[in-house]
Design an enzyme around this catalytic site. Structure first.
Site, PDB file in Angstrom:
ATOM      1  CB  SER A  13      60.553 -62.876  16.125  1.00 49.32           C
ATOM      2  OG  SER A  13      61.339 -62.026  16.746  1.00 49.32           O
ATOM      3  CE1 TYR A  61      58.036 -58.116  15.174  1.00 49.29           C
ATOM      4  CE2 TYR A  61      59.490 -58.815  16.856  1.00 49.29           C
ATOM      5  CZ  TYR A  61      59.149 -58.771  15.582  1.00 49.29           C
ATOM      6  OH  TYR A  61      59.683 -59.498  14.571  1.00 49.29           O
TER       7      TYR A  61
END
Length: 125
Positions: free
Chosen positions: A20, A33
């Site tokens: 990501s 995350y």
């Protein structure tokens, strides 16, 4: 993968990890995350170095804002913040990421695409 590289006509095999943009840019409220995505990036680079002599290419794709259900799986405070931040962006579609994967695995043996950082055109972070 090593056996696949040996038996494949191009004598190469591919591992493509999906990370990501959060693996490059940390933001408050998303520490865990970010941790996982920075980890995927580091793992991919170490694995690339280990497998390169065996003709296994390792790549990582780092997408920005993609139109998926991810935000719906976060706590309300974060979900509201993400929605406010991304509502004006034309988000990437899953097919855009699939196209990046196809480019990587379709590249000739002489080409190693180690990472692809792809963001929505309107995404500034």
């Amino acid at each position: 993968m090593v056996r696949a590289a040996e038996g494949e006509p191009r004598h190469t095999a591919d591992v493509v990890n999906i990370s990501s943009s959060a693996g490059r840019v940390a933001r408050g409220g998303t520490a865990v995350y970010n941790l996982t995505k920075f980890g995927v990036n580091g793992f991919s680079e170490a694995l690339r170095q280990e497998l390169q002599p065996l003709r296994v290419r390792v790549s990582v794709i780092e997408p920005g804002t993609v139109d998926t259900e991810l935000a719906s799986h976060t706590r309300e405070e974060l979900r509201s913040r993400v929605e406010a931040q991304t509502q004006a962006i034309e988000r990437l579609q899953p097919e855009d990421i699939a196209d990046a994967v196809a480019h990587i695995v379709g590249s000739p043996r002489r080409v190693a695409v180690n990472e692809v950082f792809v963001r929505a055109a309107d995404q500034s972070w």
